[in-house]
Design a protein around this motif. Structure first.
Motif, mmCIF file in Angstrom:
data_model
loop_
_atom_site.group_PDB
_atom_site.id
_atom_site.type_symbol
_atom_site.label_atom_id
_atom_site.label_comp_id
_atom_site.label_asym_id
_atom_site.label_seq_id
_atom_site.Cartn_x
_atom_site.Cartn_y
_atom_site.Cartn_z
ATOM 1 N N VAL A 1 0.818 -1.211 0.000
ATOM 2 C CA VAL A 1 0.000 0.000 0.000
ATOM 3 C C VAL A 1 0.851 1.261 0.000
ATOM 4 O O VAL A 1 0.501 2.257 -0.634
ATOM 5 C CB VAL A 1 -0.969 -0.007 1.204
ATOM 6 C CG1 VAL A 1 -1.667 1.342 1.358
ATOM 7 C CG2 VAL A 1 -2.000 -1.116 1.051
ATOM 8 N N VAL A 2 1.981 1.242 0.708
ATOM 9 C CA VAL A 2 2.761 2.461 0.938
ATOM 10 C C VAL A 2 3.822 2.695 -0.132
ATOM 11 O O VAL A 2 4.029 3.834 -0.575
ATOM 12 C CB VAL A 2 3.411 2.412 2.334
ATOM 13 C CG1 VAL A 2 4.423 3.546 2.511
ATOM 14 C CG2 VAL A 2 2.340 2.483 3.410
ATOM 15 N N LEU A 3 4.524 1.655 -0.546
ATOM 16 C CA LEU A 3 5.657 1.839 -1.453
ATOM 17 C C LEU A 3 5.196 2.187 -2.872
ATOM 18 O O LEU A 3 4.131 1.746 -3.314
ATOM 19 C CB LEU A 3 6.520 0.574 -1.482
ATOM 20 C CG LEU A 3 7.214 0.213 -0.169
ATOM 21 C CD1 LEU A 3 7.963 -1.100 -0.311
ATOM 22 C CD2 LEU A 3 8.162 1.322 0.283
ATOM 23 N N PRO A 4 5.995 2.931 -3.608
ATOM 24 C CA PRO A 4 5.597 3.359 -4.953
ATOM 25 C C PRO A 4 5.658 2.227 -5.974
ATOM 26 O O PRO A 4 6.412 1.277 -5.826
ATOM 27 C CB PRO A 4 6.627 4.453 -5.295
ATOM 28 C CG PRO A 4 7.818 4.129 -4.460
ATOM 29 C CD PRO A 4 7.281 3.533 -3.192
ATOM 30 N N HIS B 1 10.794 -1.978 -5.007
ATOM 31 C CA HIS B 1 9.934 -0.857 -4.630
ATOM 32 C C HIS B 1 10.555 -0.053 -3.496
ATOM 33 O O HIS B 1 10.338 1.166 -3.413
ATOM 34 C CB HIS B 1 8.539 -1.375 -4.276
ATOM 35 C CG HIS B 1 7.901 -2.112 -5.416
ATOM 36 N ND1 HIS B 1 7.225 -1.464 -6.425
ATOM 37 C CD2 HIS B 1 7.884 -3.432 -5.727
ATOM 38 C CE1 HIS B 1 6.799 -2.354 -7.310
ATOM 39 N NE2 HIS B 1 7.189 -3.556 -6.906
ATOM 40 N N PHE B 2 11.315 -0.709 -2.633
ATOM 41 C CA PHE B 2 12.090 0.041 -1.646
ATOM 42 C C PHE B 2 13.130 0.912 -2.350
ATOM 43 O O PHE B 2 13.384 2.050 -1.938
ATOM 44 C CB PHE B 2 12.782 -0.917 -0.671
ATOM 45 C CG PHE B 2 11.896 -1.406 0.443
ATOM 46 C CD1 PHE B 2 11.642 -0.616 1.548
ATOM 47 C CD2 PHE B 2 11.330 -2.670 0.386
ATOM 48 C CE1 PHE B 2 10.836 -1.064 2.585
ATOM 49 C CE2 PHE B 2 10.511 -3.132 1.416
ATOM 50 C CZ PHE B 2 10.263 -2.328 2.514
ATOM 51 N N LYS B 3 13.719 0.383 -3.416
ATOM 52 C CA LYS B 3 14.720 1.147 -4.160
ATOM 53 C C LYS B 3 14.107 2.326 -4.900
ATOM 54 O O LYS B 3 14.806 3.282 -5.243
ATOM 55 C CB LYS B 3 15.431 0.228 -5.169
ATOM 56 C CG LYS B 3 16.320 -0.829 -4.533
ATOM 57 C CD LYS B 3 16.923 -1.731 -5.602
ATOM 58 C CE LYS B 3 17.812 -2.801 -4.987
ATOM 59 N NZ LYS B 3 18.364 -3.727 -6.016
ATOM 60 N N ALA B 4 12.793 2.271 -5.133
ATOM 61 C CA ALA B 4 12.132 3.309 -5.922
ATOM 62 C C ALA B 4 11.748 4.533 -5.097
ATOM 63 O O ALA B 4 11.170 5.479 -5.634
ATOM 64 C CB ALA B 4 10.882 2.734 -6.586
ATOM 65 N N THR B 5 12.035 4.514 -3.795
ATOM 66 C CA THR B 5 11.700 5.656 -2.954
ATOM 67 C C THR B 5 12.877 6.046 -2.069
ATOM 68 O O THR B 5 13.664 5.190 -1.663
ATOM 69 C CB THR B 5 10.475 5.364 -2.070
ATOM 70 O OG1 THR B 5 10.174 6.526 -1.268
ATOM 71 C CG2 THR B 5 10.733 4.192 -1.131
ATOM 72 N N ILE C 1 9.888 3.894 3.651
ATOM 73 C CA ILE C 1 10.806 2.766 3.842
ATOM 74 C C ILE C 1 10.600 2.115 5.202
ATOM 75 O O ILE C 1 10.633 0.889 5.335
ATOM 76 C CB ILE C 1 12.264 3.234 3.676
ATOM 77 C CG1 ILE C 1 12.519 3.653 2.225
ATOM 78 C CG2 ILE C 1 13.244 2.148 4.105
ATOM 79 C CD1 ILE C 1 13.859 4.322 1.995
ATOM 80 N N ALA C 2 10.364 2.929 6.222
ATOM 81 C CA ALA C 2 10.247 2.390 7.586
ATOM 82 C C ALA C 2 8.907 1.730 7.850
ATOM 83 O O ALA C 2 8.817 0.812 8.680
ATOM 84 C CB ALA C 2 10.477 3.512 8.597
ATOM 85 N N ALA C 3 7.846 2.173 7.163
ATOM 86 C CA ALA C 3 6.490 1.737 7.496
ATOM 87 C C ALA C 3 6.287 0.225 7.493
ATOM 88 O O ALA C 3 5.629 -0.315 8.389
ATOM 89 C CB ALA C 3 5.489 2.410 6.554
ATOM 90 N N PRO D 1 20.872 -3.085 4.544
ATOM 91 C CA PRO D 1 21.558 -1.986 3.842
ATOM 92 C C PRO D 1 20.626 -1.308 2.835
ATOM 93 O O PRO D 1 20.846 -1.365 1.620
ATOM 94 C CB PRO D 1 22.707 -2.706 3.137
ATOM 95 C CG PRO D 1 22.152 -4.068 2.838
ATOM 96 C CD PRO D 1 21.238 -4.411 3.990
ATOM 97 N N ILE D 2 19.576 -0.660 3.347
ATOM 98 C CA ILE D 2 18.616 0.010 2.470
ATOM 99 C C ILE D 2 19.065 1.459 2.270
ATOM 100 O O ILE D 2 19.188 2.212 3.244
ATOM 101 C CB ILE D 2 17.202 -0.022 3.071
ATOM 102 C CG1 ILE D 2 16.769 -1.468 3.365
ATOM 103 C CG2 ILE D 2 16.217 0.648 2.129
ATOM 104 C CD1 ILE D 2 15.447 -1.576 4.096
ATOM 105 N N LYS D 3 19.263 1.854 1.038
ATOM 106 C CA LYS D 3 19.729 3.204 0.744
ATOM 107 C C LYS D 3 18.678 4.235 1.147
ATOM 108 O O LYS D 3 17.500 4.111 0.800
ATOM 109 C CB LYS D 3 20.046 3.331 -0.747
ATOM 110 C CG LYS D 3 20.630 4.675 -1.142
ATOM 111 C CD LYS D 3 20.950 4.720 -2.634
ATOM 112 C CE LYS D 3 21.528 6.073 -3.037
ATOM 113 N NZ LYS D 3 21.832 6.128 -4.491
ATOM 114 N N GLY D 4 19.109 5.245 1.888
ATOM 115 C CA GLY D 4 18.220 6.335 2.264
ATOM 116 C C GLY D 4 17.165 5.975 3.278
ATOM 117 O O GLY D 4 16.134 6.647 3.364
ATOM 118 N N LYS D 5 17.394 4.940 4.072
ATOM 119 C CA LYS D 5 16.353 4.468 4.989
ATOM 120 C C LYS D 5 16.172 5.365 6.208
ATOM 121 O O LYS D 5 15.156 5.266 6.903
ATOM 122 C CB LYS D 5 16.653 3.043 5.447
ATOM 123 C CG LYS D 5 17.885 2.910 6.340
ATOM 124 C CD LYS D 5 18.092 1.463 6.754
ATOM 125 C CE LYS D 5 19.342 1.307 7.627
ATOM 126 N NZ LYS D 5 19.561 -0.093 8.021
#
Length: 244
Positions: free
Chosen positions: A25-28, A107-111, A117-119, A209-213
């Motif tokens: 629902v949340v990720l783009p 989808h994590f990489k797309a935001t 990311i945290a949700a 290791p999620i970028k921008g988390k």
């Protein structure tokens, strides 16, 4: 299968599907992007049903340290088994959240939005007011544990009171309970009502290791851990006061 393995698998399924619906629902760019709160609360309820179906025959399907503590305080569970159950629940929740991340990795990489990311990993308040956030978790978990203490199996109404085995259908009352808590009381904090559901995935968020988390918001993490435990204790206390 033994009780501890059952708690790992059951809580893992709970978080795979629960974290999964939040990610969806949340990720783009997902098929379910912006599907809304009703989708999230419904899927969490069905996630509970799924975990309970698998774990119930072997562990009673606590899947939640607050439930374990509440049942132990009410005299319905052996305290000696509680640490193992709680450890299994936290481990299972972390595994489930990790698998959800793996599925949604593109989808994590797309935001780059820290909140998005945290949700899927942990809860956060709609309005950050820690005392009120704590009270929300206490009350939500109180309802959960208090009603669980009164859930009974079906029986034939005659002198023998013969129990009727409900099988997997017996998981439905808890699913409906989690559903109504989410729709009615969950909008303030995201209704963790389960310390393992929040702690295990939050640890995974910290480690991946999620970028921008951004941060894992450990300054808030005590609320979805201590709030549910306090709510479970109050539920067990009222259960003793009014009688079973």
């Amino acid at each position: 299968m033994n009780p501890y393995v059952a708690e790992i698998i059951g809580t893992g399924l709970l978080l795979l599907l629960g974290s999964g619906v939040v990610a969806n629902v949340v990720l783009p760019q997902t098929k379910g992007n912006n599907a809304g709160w009703l989708v999230i609360t419904t899927a969490w309820a069905l996630s509970v049903f799924t975990g309970v179906v698998v774990a119930a025959p072997y562990s009673g399907a606590h899947l939640n340290p607050a439930v374990t503590v509440g049942l132990a305080l009410a005299g319905k569970f052996d305290w000696a088994m509680a640490p193992g159950y709680i450890g299994a629940q936290v481990l299972g929740a972390g595994i489930g959240a990790f698998l959800s991340w793996l599925i949604h990795i593109d989808h994590f990489k797309a935001t780059q939005d820290h909140g998005e990311i945290a949700a899927p990993f942990g809860t956060s308040p709609a309005i950050r007011n820690l005392p009120n956030n704590f009270i929300s978790e206490v009350i939500g978990t109180f309802v959960l544990v208090f009603v669980i203490l009164y859930i009974t199996g079906a029986k034939i109404e005659d002198a023998s009171e013969t129990p009727i085995g409900l099988g997997s259908v017996g998981a439905l009352p808890v699913a409906f309970l989690v559903w109504v808590i989410g729709m009615s009381l969950g909008g303030t904090t995201g209704y963790a009502i389960n310390p393992a559901r929040d702690l295990g995935p939050r640890i995974i968020h910290q480690l991946l290791p999620i970028k921008g988390k951004g941060t894992s918001d450990w300054s808030y993490a005590w609320v979805p851990i201590l709030g549910p435990i306090a709510g479970a204790a109050l539920a067990a206390g009222l259960y003793f006061l009014v009688g079973s």
